[in-house]
Design a protein around this motif. Structure first.
Motif, PDB file in Angstrom:
ATOM      1  N   GLY A 258       1.787 -53.523 -28.793  1.00 41.74           N
ATOM      2  CA  GLY A 258       1.551 -53.374 -27.364  1.00 41.74           C
ATOM      3  C   GLY A 258       1.990 -52.034 -26.812  1.00 41.74           C
ATOM      4  O   GLY A 258       2.302 -51.916 -25.622  1.00 41.74           O
ATOM      5  N   LEU A 259       2.001 -51.001 -27.662  1.00 44.35           N
ATOM      6  CA  LEU A 259       2.492 -49.681 -27.261  1.00 44.35           C
ATOM      7  C   LEU A 259       1.365 -48.652 -27.141  1.00 44.35           C
ATOM      8  O   LEU A 259       1.596 -47.460 -27.260  1.00 44.35           O
ATOM      9  N   GLN A 260       0.148 -49.130 -26.873  1.00 40.66           N
ATOM     10  CA  GLN A 260      -0.967 -48.186 -26.787  1.00 40.66           C
ATOM     11  C   GLN A 260      -0.796 -47.203 -25.634  1.00 40.66           C
ATOM     12  O   GLN A 260      -1.190 -46.026 -25.753  1.00 40.66           O
ATOM     13  N   ASP A 261      -0.206 -47.636 -24.521  1.00 34.41           N
ATOM     14  CA  ASP A 261       0.023 -46.715 -23.402  1.00 34.41           C
ATOM     15  C   ASP A 261       0.987 -45.597 -23.808  1.00 34.41           C
ATOM     16  O   ASP A 261       0.806 -44.438 -23.409  1.00 34.41           O
ATOM     17  N   LEU A 262       2.004 -45.955 -24.579  1.00 34.90           N
ATOM     18  CA  LEU A 262       2.919 -44.930 -25.085  1.00 34.90           C
ATOM     19  C   LEU A 262       2.161 -43.924 -25.946  1.00 34.90           C
ATOM     20  O   LEU A 262       2.350 -42.709 -25.805  1.00 34.90           O
ATOM     21  N   GLY A 263       1.303 -44.408 -26.826  1.00 36.86           N
ATOM     22  CA  GLY A 263       0.526 -43.510 -27.676  1.00 36.86           C
ATOM     23  C   GLY A 263      -0.345 -42.570 -26.877  1.00 36.86           C
ATOM     24  O   GLY A 263      -0.448 -41.371 -27.199  1.00 36.86           O
ATOM     25  N   LEU A 264      -0.982 -43.070 -25.815  1.00 36.11           N
ATOM     26  CA  LEU A 264      -1.843 -42.226 -24.981  1.00 36.11           C
ATOM     27  C   LEU A 264      -1.025 -41.162 -24.248  1.00 36.11           C
ATOM     28  O   LEU A 264      -1.442 -39.995 -24.150  1.00 36.11           O
ATOM     29  N   LYS A 265       0.140 -41.546 -23.742  1.00 34.94           N
ATOM     30  CA  LYS A 265       1.001 -40.572 -23.056  1.00 34.94           C
ATOM     31  C   LYS A 265       1.488 -39.502 -24.027  1.00 34.94           C
ATOM     32  O   LYS A 265       1.519 -38.304 -23.690  1.00 34.94           O
ATOM     33  N   LEU A 266       1.880 -39.912 -25.234  1.00 34.39           N
ATOM     34  CA  LEU A 266       2.339 -38.945 -26.230  1.00 34.39           C
ATOM     35  C   LEU A 266       1.211 -37.989 -26.609  1.00 34.39           C
ATOM     36  O   LEU A 266       1.426 -36.779 -26.751  1.00 34.39           O
ATOM     37  N   GLN A 272      -1.137 -30.873 -24.232  1.00 33.80           N
ATOM     38  CA  GLN A 272      -0.635 -29.885 -23.280  1.00 33.80           C
ATOM     39  C   GLN A 272       0.429 -28.968 -23.882  1.00 33.80           C
ATOM     40  O   GLN A 272       0.916 -28.058 -23.206  1.00 33.80           O
ATOM     41  N   GLY A 273       0.815 -29.251 -25.154  1.00 37.70           N
ATOM     42  CA  GLY A 273       1.851 -28.449 -25.794  1.00 37.70           C
ATOM     43  C   GLY A 273       3.245 -28.738 -25.292  1.00 37.70           C
ATOM     44  O   GLY A 273       4.164 -27.943 -25.498  1.00 37.70           O
ATOM     45  N   ARG A 274       3.445 -29.885 -24.672  1.00 38.68           N
ATOM     46  CA  ARG A 274       4.754 -30.244 -24.093  1.00 38.68           C
ATOM     47  C   ARG A 274       5.550 -31.072 -25.098  1.00 38.68           C
ATOM     48  O   ARG A 274       5.975 -32.200 -24.841  1.00 38.68           O
ATOM     49  N   TRP A 275       5.752 -30.505 -26.286  1.00 34.45           N
ATOM     50  CA  TRP A 275       6.360 -31.223 -27.412  1.00 34.45           C
ATOM     51  C   TRP A 275       7.790 -31.668 -27.119  1.00 34.45           C
ATOM     52  O   TRP A 275       8.203 -32.751 -27.541  1.00 34.45           O
ATOM     53  N   LYS A 276       8.545 -30.858 -26.398  1.00 38.08           N
ATOM     54  CA  LYS A 276       9.957 -31.161 -26.172  1.00 38.08           C
ATOM     55  C   LYS A 276      10.152 -32.337 -25.218  1.00 38.08           C
ATOM     56  O   LYS A 276      11.246 -32.906 -25.149  1.00 38.08           O
TER      57      LYS A 276
END
Length: 347
Positions: A258-266, A272-276
């Motif tokens: 149930g973590l698909q939203d987390l995957g999309l945000k990551l 965007q290159g916002r790795w940190k």
């Protein structure tokens, strides 16, 4: 349960002493990962420094190398280690093959199946003298003269394990390989509900037996002498989960929990290159889905809970300066956890 540890790779002068220390601590295998450095060369150093411990690439990227090049490297390591080498292969993803290695992409599961068959055809040629004739869709190998054939070793054929995440590659692993190297982004639930059924399906196709098939991982181990060091180890896992979870390849694993939203945000942050900023999205509860966590006093039962009965081997790395006696004690405790794998088939 088998316990693997990672061999130092950037400074070869460290490989021999590290290999000897791991062997003395009771580890079952030394492993290398092809990321910044070549996966084969440090194992050659470790081969000459050890007598018992197994040596494995986990993994080397297959497609940039012809099967013959890989066969030669594996053959020499196997021969010089007196049969202790295990060849671990992986396909890598499309972007890396095309844009990092300059290799045309094709469906990876059928191609890696052929790759393994081609390796074994080459090795049979070298061992028995039979004519090399392997003709598939991706590889055609029909020339091997005596001047280019190494001496027979008399050893069992080099075991081959492959990295697998998705259903197709998991089936290929069960069908043609001697083991599987599961990705660290792999929960116990994903292993039980997705990985093992697909592996067993592949085994049925070729008549292979689970007792001779090595399941390594998947998942992390976050441990240390105290709570602060465990928290630091969990932060490292958190970063890795965020990094891997940003890749669409691993979305089915996140979706299972149930973590698909987390995957999309990551994924959005990675684009965007916002790795940190990515690791902050991964909670402790998510870390524990993918890792066995606990102090040295707690970690053996935690590993049994997380991996016991489904995996045959895990990776465990200690920081520099860890007391040898402590390493031996923890490795011995993990090795007492029951597992199914009984050794690679010799024929």
């Amino acid at each position: 349960m088998q316990v693997f540890t990672t061999l130092p790779m950037n400074d070869w002068s460290e490989a021999g002493p590290a290999a000897q220390a791991a062997e003395a601590a009771g580890f079952d295998a030394l492993m290398t990962l092809e990321a910044k450095h070549d996966a084969f060369m440090p194992l050659a150093v470790a081969t000459l420094a050890t007598r018992r411990i197994a040596l494995t690439t986990s993994i080397a990227v297959a497609f940039p190398r012809s099967p013959t090049v890989t066969a030669m490297q594996a053959w020499d390591l196997h021969a010089n280690s007196k049969g202790r080498f295990v060849l671990g292969l992986g396909s890598q993803v499309k972007g890396h093959n095309e844009r990092r290695f300059g290799i045309p992409w094709s469906p990876p599961a059928p191609r890696l199946r052929e790759y393994v068959h081609a390796l074994r055809a080459i090795w049979r040629c070298w061992q028995t003298g039979e004519t090399l004739r392997y003709e598939g869709e991706y590889y055609r190998l029909t020339l091997m003269t005596p001047d280019f054939s190494p001496e027979p070793t008399g050893l069992p054929m080099v075991p081959v394990t492959i990295a697998a995440v998705g259903p197709a590659m998991l089936r290929v692993a069960g069908e043609v390989a001697d083991g599987v190297r599961l990705h660290p982004i792999c929960s116990r639930r994903y292993l039980e509900e997705v990985c093992l059924p697909r592996i067993e399906e592949g085994m049925r196709r070729s008549g292979r037996k689970r007792a001779h098939f090595d399941v390594h991982g998947g998942g992390f181990v976050a441990t240390g002498p105290d709570a602060a060091s465990v928290a630091k180890a969990m932060d490292w896992v958190r970063f890795r989960v965020a990094f891997y979870g940003s890749t669409r390849t691993y979305m089915p694993i996140l979706e299972l929990h149930g973590l698909q939203d987390l995957g999309l945000k990551l994924h959005d942050l990675s684009v965007q290159g916002r790795w940190k900023e990515m690791a902050a999205l991964v909670s402790d509860d998510v870390v524990r889905i993918f890792a066995a966590c606990g102090t040295y006093d707690e970690i053996v039962p935690a590993i049994e809970t997380r991996f016991g009965g489904v995996a045959d081997a895990i990776e465990l790395n200690f920081p520099a300066g860890t007391q040898p006696g402590l390493m031996r004690e923890l490795v011995a405790g993990i090795r007492r956890i029951p597992h199914i794998f009984q050794g690679f088939a010799t024929a």
